[in-house]
Design a protein around this motif. Structure first.
Motif, PDB file in Angstrom:
ATOM      1  N   GLY A 236       0.785  -1.226   0.000  1.00 12.34           N
ATOM      2  CA  GLY A 236       0.000   0.000   0.000  1.00 12.34           C
ATOM      3  C   GLY A 236       0.814   1.271   0.000  1.00 12.34           C
ATOM      4  N   ASP A 237       2.147   1.169  -0.010  1.00 13.57           N
ATOM      5  CA  ASP A 237       3.005   2.349  -0.032  1.00 13.57           C
ATOM      6  C   ASP A 237       3.558   2.561  -1.434  1.00 13.57           C
ATOM      7  N   GLN A 238       3.239   3.720  -2.014  1.00 12.27           N
ATOM      8  CA  GLN A 238       3.708   4.042  -3.361  1.00 12.27           C
ATOM      9  C   GLN A 238       5.077   4.700  -3.280  1.00 12.27           C
ATOM     10  N   SER A 239       6.043   4.128  -3.958  1.00 19.12           N
ATOM     11  CA  SER A 239       7.413   4.609  -3.893  1.00 19.12           C
ATOM     12  C   SER A 239       7.590   5.983  -4.523  1.00 19.12           C
ATOM     13  N   THR A 240       8.686   6.640  -4.145  1.00 17.50           N
ATOM     14  CA  THR A 240       9.059   7.945  -4.706  1.00 17.50           C
ATOM     15  C   THR A 240       9.874   7.802  -5.976  1.00 17.50           C
ATOM     16  N   ASN A 241      10.376   6.612  -6.257  1.00 18.88           N
ATOM     17  CA  ASN A 241      11.344   6.420  -7.340  1.00 18.88           C
ATOM     18  C   ASN A 241      10.881   5.493  -8.445  1.00 18.88           C
ATOM     19  N   ASP A 242       9.604   5.092  -8.416  1.00 14.14           N
ATOM     20  CA  ASP A 242       9.089   4.131  -9.392  1.00 14.14           C
ATOM     21  C   ASP A 242       9.395   4.548 -10.829  1.00 14.14           C
ATOM     22  N   THR A 243       9.987   3.644 -11.568  1.00 17.75           N
ATOM     23  CA  THR A 243      10.388   3.922 -12.943  1.00 17.75           C
ATOM     24  C   THR A 243      10.234   2.665 -13.786  1.00 17.75           C
ATOM     25  N   CYS A 244       9.662   2.824 -14.957  1.00 18.80           N
ATOM     26  CA  CYS A 244       9.657   1.747 -15.948  1.00 18.80           C
ATOM     27  C   CYS A 244       9.974   2.380 -17.290  1.00 18.80           C
ATOM     28  N   ALA A 245      11.043   1.936 -17.920  1.00 15.34           N
ATOM     29  CA  ALA A 245      11.444   2.496 -19.210  1.00 15.34           C
ATOM     30  C   ALA A 245      11.646   1.378 -20.226  1.00 15.34           C
ATOM     31  N   VAL A 246      11.281   1.670 -21.466  1.00 13.97           N
ATOM     32  CA  VAL A 246      11.441   0.733 -22.574  1.00 13.97           C
ATOM     33  C   VAL A 246      12.361   1.359 -23.611  1.00 13.97           C
ATOM     34  N   MET A 247      13.315   0.569 -24.090  1.00 15.42           N
ATOM     35  CA  MET A 247      14.233   1.009 -25.143  1.00 15.42           C
ATOM     36  C   MET A 247      14.113   0.063 -26.329  1.00 15.42           C
ATOM     37  N   ALA A 248      13.914   0.616 -27.526  1.00 15.28           N
ATOM     38  CA  ALA A 248      13.744  -0.187 -28.740  1.00 15.28           C
ATOM     39  C   ALA A 248      14.794   0.230 -29.765  1.00 15.28           C
ATOM     40  N   ASN A 249      15.686  -0.724 -30.143  1.00 17.05           N
ATOM     41  CA  ASN A 249      16.778  -0.335 -31.038  1.00 17.05           C
ATOM     42  C   ASN A 249      16.573  -0.700 -32.508  1.00 17.05           C
ATOM     43  N   GLY A 250      15.534  -1.471 -32.815  1.00 11.51           N
ATOM     44  CA  GLY A 250      15.213  -1.749 -34.212  1.00 11.51           C
ATOM     45  C   GLY A 250      16.126  -2.728 -34.910  1.00 11.51           C
ATOM     46  N   LEU A 251      17.047  -3.383 -34.194  1.00 15.85           N
ATOM     47  CA  LEU A 251      18.018  -4.254 -34.849  1.00 15.85           C
ATOM     48  C   LEU A 251      17.439  -5.578 -35.340  1.00 15.85           C
ATOM     49  N   ALA A 252      16.187  -5.865 -35.010  1.00 16.46           N
ATOM     50  CA  ALA A 252      15.543  -7.072 -35.564  1.00 16.46           C
ATOM     51  C   ALA A 252      15.267  -6.894 -37.051  1.00 16.46           C
ATOM     52  N   GLY A 253      15.166  -5.646 -37.504  1.00 20.89           N
ATOM     53  CA  GLY A 253      14.999  -5.380 -38.927  1.00 20.89           C
ATOM     54  C   GLY A 253      13.572  -5.316 -39.436  1.00 20.89           C
ATOM     55  N   ASN A 254      12.599  -5.324 -38.552  1.00 19.96           N
ATOM     56  CA  ASN A 254      11.205  -5.197 -38.990  1.00 19.96           C
ATOM     57  C   ASN A 254      10.904  -3.761 -39.411  1.00 19.96           C
ATOM     58  N   PRO A 255       9.934  -3.547 -40.294  1.00 14.76           N
ATOM     59  CA  PRO A 255       9.524  -2.175 -40.617  1.00 14.76           C
ATOM     60  C   PRO A 255       9.076  -1.461 -39.330  1.00 14.76           C
ATOM     61  N   GLU A 256       9.502  -0.230 -39.139  1.00 14.64           N
ATOM     62  CA  GLU A 256       9.202   0.472 -37.893  1.00 14.64           C
ATOM     63  C   GLU A 256       7.692   0.583 -37.667  1.00 14.64           C
ATOM     64  N   ILE A 257       7.279   0.288 -36.459  1.00 12.14           N
ATOM     65  CA  ILE A 257       5.871   0.417 -36.078  1.00 12.14           C
ATOM     66  C   ILE A 257       5.614   1.876 -35.722  1.00 12.14           C
ATOM     67  N   THR A 258       4.806   2.537 -36.527  1.00  9.77           N
ATOM     68  CA  THR A 258       4.524   3.954 -36.313  1.00  9.77           C
ATOM     69  C   THR A 258       3.043   4.242 -36.098  1.00  9.77           C
ATOM     70  N   ALA A 259       2.222   3.200 -36.144  1.00  9.59           N
ATOM     71  CA  ALA A 259       0.781   3.374 -35.964  1.00  9.59           C
ATOM     72  C   ALA A 259       0.190   2.066 -35.458  1.00  9.59           C
ATOM     73  N   GLU A 260      -1.035   2.152 -34.959  1.00 10.99           N
ATOM     74  CA  GLU A 260      -1.728   0.944 -34.521  1.00 10.99           C
ATOM     75  C   GLU A 260      -2.023   0.046 -35.707  1.00 10.99           C
ATOM     76  N   GLY A 261      -2.130  -1.241 -35.443  1.00 11.66           N
ATOM     77  CA  GLY A 261      -2.371  -2.206 -36.494  1.00 11.66           C
ATOM     78  C   GLY A 261      -1.916  -3.571 -36.028  1.00 11.66           C
ATOM     79  N   GLU A 262      -1.851  -4.524 -36.940  1.00 15.39           N
ATOM     80  CA  GLU A 262      -1.522  -5.900 -36.571  1.00 15.39           C
ATOM     81  C   GLU A 262      -0.129  -6.009 -35.955  1.00 15.39           C
ATOM     82  N   SER A 263       0.868  -5.358 -36.554  1.00 16.23           N
ATOM     83  CA  SER A 263       2.234  -5.428 -36.031  1.00 16.23           C
ATOM     84  C   SER A 263       2.324  -4.832 -34.633  1.00 16.23           C
ATOM     85  N   TYR A 264       1.634  -3.728 -34.453  1.00 18.32           N
ATOM     86  CA  TYR A 264       1.617  -3.079 -33.133  1.00 18.32           C
ATOM     87  C   TYR A 264       1.030  -4.020 -32.086  1.00 18.32           C
ATOM     88  N   GLU A 265      -0.042  -4.720 -32.415  1.00 16.33           N
ATOM     89  CA  GLU A 265      -0.690  -5.620 -31.472  1.00 16.33           C
ATOM     90  C   GLU A 265       0.206  -6.806 -31.123  1.00 16.33           C
TER      91      GLU A 265
END
Length: 418
Positions: A236-265
């Motif tokens: 029940g205690d909410q922290s002062t430092n809570d952080t969640c970050a995502v980094m995406a480097n694109g090295l898998a080579g898929n076309p960049e996801i820039t909008a909602e759609g099947e790839s995004y899902e």
């Protein structure tokens, strides 16, 4: 046993590697001595991508924000959602200090200098005791060794370095196909106490080799946080430092996801699998915990109603105590359902309790029904308990996660600063 049971999802395969499972990500962790520790447990870690990443973050909603939260938010704003690396430390939260932001930014500068990028292209997270001055000297002394030790197999060192009262490291990764390319999402998290919904609870780093724009990363992260980390509560205690970050480097080579759609899902589902499993790990390793509690609410008129009711049950101290004692005191569940700030008919509520030992119904249409105390005791003695609550015939469903409340929780938090 702190290992969680993992649900399988068609098209997604669990793999090793944590934050290093995605192509092009390296990590390292080591002991630098932020706080003197005779065991020399690692307290500093670094994650780096071979190339610049799209990035997004979700942070605590506590009015008291740790300096690393403010610095990371500013850095993401300056770069428009770009990052090359992420530096994290345990043993000191760098919160409520007059020089906190200056020191957090200095750590970004140190890291950026090693990577050859701008300080604002580095994210930072810190955890530990609040209100203690952060010594930079130990970090400065070890930054070269930390960077030079980066490895594509360094995920475990990094995951261990962010642990505080955690008893086990927390990491998970999945592999899947997207637009004909093999992709990965992997992550690590930490947290055992001061964990409560409404951000992305605890410190979490997620990496992916998918090509995803910063805008779509932010949307996916925000949506998944709502049904994973924001549905987690240990105490029940909410922290002062809570952080969640995502980094995406694109090295898998898929076309960049820039909008909602099947790839995004497809990508969003992978993100959900990783974040949901880390959420369960965080819940099961709650301070002093002996059991993972999972409350699933169905029949709600919408998602938000289901979330509110599920979280109300998971957050109930009386219910958590009952689960510690393997006591089928279902009235505490109904009580928590009843004070949830949501609209439903209490006379339509059904409740059942289950584990790998079986399932037993304890309440129908808001009233108790006969059940075997002996059988239910067997069910509740397992280390993963599911509470199923039906509140009507709507389509809304949600799950919240927590843990039992034990004697050891008080012991740990009565002597935390030592």
């Amino acid at each position: 046993m702190k290992e969680i049971s993992k649900k399988n999802f068609d098209g997604y395969k669990y793999v090793d590697g944590g934050v290093c499972a995605a192509k092009g990500f390296k990590a390292n962790g080591l002991y630098c001595g932020i706080k003197e520790n005779p065991t020399k447990k690692p307290d500093l870690c670094l994650v780096e991508s071979d190339v610049m990443c799209s990035a997004a973050g979700v942070f605590t909603q506590n009015k008291v924000k740790g300096a690393p939260v403010t610095v990371s938010q500013k850095n993401l704003a300056k770069t428009g959602g770009k990052a090359k690396g992420f530096i994290l430390n345990s043993k000191n939260a760098n919160t409520c200090n007059a020089d906190g932001e200056e020191k957090a930014y200095k750590m970004c500068e140190m890291t950026a200098a090693k990577m050859g990028v701008k300080p604002e292209e580095i994210l930072i997270a810190q955890t530990g005791v609040i209100g203690q001055i952060l010594p930079l000297e130990p970090i400065e002394a070890k930054i070269d060794e930390l960077y030079e030790g980066l490895s594509y197999e360094g995920n475990e060192k990094a995951a261990i370095a962010i642990m505080t009262t955690d008893t086990v490291k927390k990491e998970v990764a999945v592999e899947f196909e997207l637009d004909g390319k093999i992709c990965h999402v992997g992550g690590m998290g930490k947290g055992s106490g001061m964990i409560h919904p409404n951000m992305a609870t605890t410190l979490n780093v997620i990496t992916t080799d998918c090509a995803v724009s910063s805008e779509m990363l932010k949307k996916a992260l925000t949506d998944i946080v709502k049904i994973t980390y924001n549905c987690l509560s240990v105490d029940g205690d909410q922290s002062t430092n809570d952080t969640c970050a995502v980094m995406a480097n694109g090295l898998a080579g898929n076309p960049e996801i820039t909008a909602e759609g099947e790839s995004y899902e497809v990508f969003k589902k992978a993100l959900y699998i990783v974040m949901m499993n880390i959420t369960k790990m965080l819940a099961k390793d709650g301070e002093g915990a002996t059991k993972l509690l999972e409350c699933t609410v169905t029949g709600a008129k919408n998602l938000d109603t289901a979330i509110i009711v599920a979280k109300s049950v998971i957050c109930s101290p009386l219910f958590k105590c009952a689960m510690f004692g393997a006591d089928a005191n279902w009235g505490r569940i109904l009580c928590a359902v009843g004070y949830a700030e949501a609209d439903f008919d209490i006379n339509k509520v059904d409740v059942s309790l289950s584990s790998k030992a079986g399932e037993i119904h304890v309440c129908h249409n808001g009233a108790g029904i006969e059940f075997s105390e002996e059988v239910v005791k067997t069910v509740l003695l397992e280390d993963e308990i599911t509470i199923s609550v039906s509140i009507g015939d709507g389509n809304g469903t949600a799950t919240a996660w927590g843990c039992d409340l034990t004697y050891d929780y008080v012991k740990i938090n009565g002597d935390y600063r030592s």
